[in-house]
Design a protein around this motif. Structure first.
Motif, short mmCIF file in Angstrom:
data_model
loop_
_atom_site.label_atom_id
_atom_site.label_comp_id
_atom_site.label_asym_id
_atom_site.label_seq_id
_atom_site.Cartn_x
_atom_site.Cartn_y
_atom_site.Cartn_z
N LEU A 362 0.81 -1.22 0.00
CA LEU A 362 0.00 0.00 0.00
C LEU A 362 0.85 1.27 0.00
O LEU A 362 0.70 2.13 -0.87
CB LEU A 362 -0.94 -0.01 1.21
N CYS A 363 1.74 1.38 0.97
CA CYS A 363 2.47 2.64 1.16
C CYS A 363 3.61 2.81 0.17
O CYS A 363 3.88 3.93 -0.27
CB CYS A 363 3.02 2.71 2.59
N GLY A 365 4.18 0.49 -2.72
CA GLY A 365 3.73 0.16 -4.07
C GLY A 365 2.71 1.14 -4.63
O GLY A 365 2.80 1.55 -5.80
N TRP A 366 1.74 1.54 -3.81
CA TRP A 366 0.68 2.44 -4.26
C TRP A 366 1.06 3.90 -4.07
O TRP A 366 0.68 4.78 -4.84
CB TRP A 366 -0.60 2.10 -3.51
N GLY A 370 -2.06 4.95 -0.56
CA GLY A 370 -1.93 3.83 0.35
C GLY A 370 -1.76 4.25 1.79
O GLY A 370 -2.27 3.58 2.72
#
Length: 422
Positions: A362-363, A365-366, A370
């Motif tokens: 989330l944090c 990769g996104w 994220g």
């Protein structure tokens, strides 16, 4: 409000000393353990997250079983054995030159860590006085002194960035775990408690306690924000200096050292624990939002924003830790402390298993969105906690009174004549 710097009890001093040495090693690993595998071993961050998740799953069941062994056979010896295994597994990090060797060593290390936390719980309850939650909060403050010292060494390793520097960090970590086991020789043994009537694995049948375990586990992902998400975000997405990886860790540990016992003493009942969970969730949401805004800023601005985020996050961490100490001990029967605290440790195991991969996906990769998703997850968990605590409190007094022969007030961990808390 006075805070005892050195415990009066000899066994408490031994536990504090052992914990201090242990957390010097933990500080090395917490600050730069992920970076060791990504920067020195050159494993992709996604593989590191997957490996840590597998290790967390392995550790989930181990804590319950070893906690039960500590109740039945004696906690000191079981705890010392887990430390020896953890020291050997950590030393084997230097042999992990690929994904599967990495998975093997972190699985053993994570399993030994979970087992040690469960085995230590009966020692804390036995030697912690009338309010073991308070002694547990004291140990957490001591832990952060050790972590801060370890973080300094880790910061040197990260700044130098060579394989030799990282391997020296790993060796220091393993030595600290071994010394911790040696110190425990000075601790008086705790005699196993008598077998209780009823189901052998009562903690696994206690649905309200299991619900609290799940909620605390989701909230415990916050520990990986400081040790996994922020270091990777700082190095890959911001212009902040890399040595700030240690700076963020030191900032958080100093706050915990100064305020954990004070905050803990305000969380002096399960109901107060539920409210503390709620406040923690709100603080984590604010912190995640601040971290997301640090990308793309000049170095000084990014560093300032990250440090501010760490301060806010650590305030939430103080509330979360105090809440966890209170509800886990208050709702655990004395005769099955190791088993119940082992079950509650499933929450930390859940965070170990899912936290790194979730945060990396989330944090890292996104990116920015994220961070907001993670913050919202913490907020919703905190909002759900007070109702879960009330549910556990409704069913608790009758069961614990029968088992321990105490009043419902005593089962809540209260002590006549004073307002108590960690």
């Amino acid at each position: 409000m006075n805070i005892q710097l050195i415990p009066k009890s000899g066994p408490q001093r031994v536990l504090a000393a052992s914990n201090f040495v242990y957390t010097i090693g933990s500080g090395l690993h917490l600050t730069a353990g992920v970076l060791y595998f990504t920067q020195a071993v050159h494993l992709p961050a996604a593989q590191v997250g997957l490996g840590l998740g597998i290790a967390g799953l392995v550790a989930l069941a181990i804590g319950i079983g070893v906690g039960h062994l500590a109740d039945v056979y004696g906690a000191r010896g079981v705890y010392a054995a887990t430390l020896v295994v953890q020291a050997l597994a950590t030393a084997a990090f230097v042999l992990a030159d690929g994904f599967w060797p990495f998975v093997a060593v972190v699985c053993v290390a994570a399993g030994a860590k979970a087992a040690g936390l469960a085995a230590r719980s009966p020692l804390i309850r036995h030697h912690g006085g009338d309010r073991p939650q308070e002694f547990r909060a004291y140990l957490r403050a001591v832990s952060n002194v050790g972590i801060s010292l370890g973080a300094v060494g880790a910061g040197w390793a990260v700044q130098v960035g060579t394989l030799t520097a990282y391997r020296l960090m790993v060796a220091g970590n393993a030595i600290a775990f071994a010394l911790c086991a040696v110190i425990l020789v000075l601790l008086p043994p705790v005699a196993p408690g008598p077998a209780a009537d009823g189901p052998r694995w009562s903690a696994l049948r206690d649905r309200p306690y299991l619900l609290l375990t799940v909620l605390d586990g989701i909230m415990a992902v916050q520990f990986k924000v400081l040790t996994v998400a922020i270091p990777l975000w700082l190095v890959d997405f911001t212009a902040a200096p890399h040595w700030l990886v240690s700076g963020t860790m030191l900032t958080g540990t100093v706050i915990v050292i100064a305020f954990q016992v004070r905050v803990g003493r305000t969380v002096d009942s399960p109901e107060a624990g539920g409210r503390a969970y709620r406040r923690a969730g709100a603080a984590f949401l604010v912190s995640c939002a601040l971290v997301s805004l640090s990308a793309g800023l000049p170095g000084w601005a990014a560093a300032s924003l990250l440090l501010t985020a760490v301060v806010v996050h650590t305030v939430g961490e103080l509330w979360h830790a105090a809440a966890g100490f209170e509800v886990s001990f208050s709702f655990a029967p004395r005769h099955a402390t190791g088993q119940y605290l082992g079950v509650f440790g499933l929450g930390a195991g859940l965070a170990e298993a899912l936290g790194p991969g979730l945060l990396i996906a989330l944090c890292i990769g996104w990116g920015r969105p994220g961070w907001y998703v993670v913050g919202a997850l913490f907020l919703l968990t905190g909002l759900a906690a007070p109702a879960a605590v009330r549910r556990a409190g409704v069913s608790r007094p009758s069961a614990d009174t029968r088992r321990a022969g105490r009043s419902p007030r005593d089962c809540e961990g209260s002590r006549p004549g004073r307002r108590s808390r960690v």
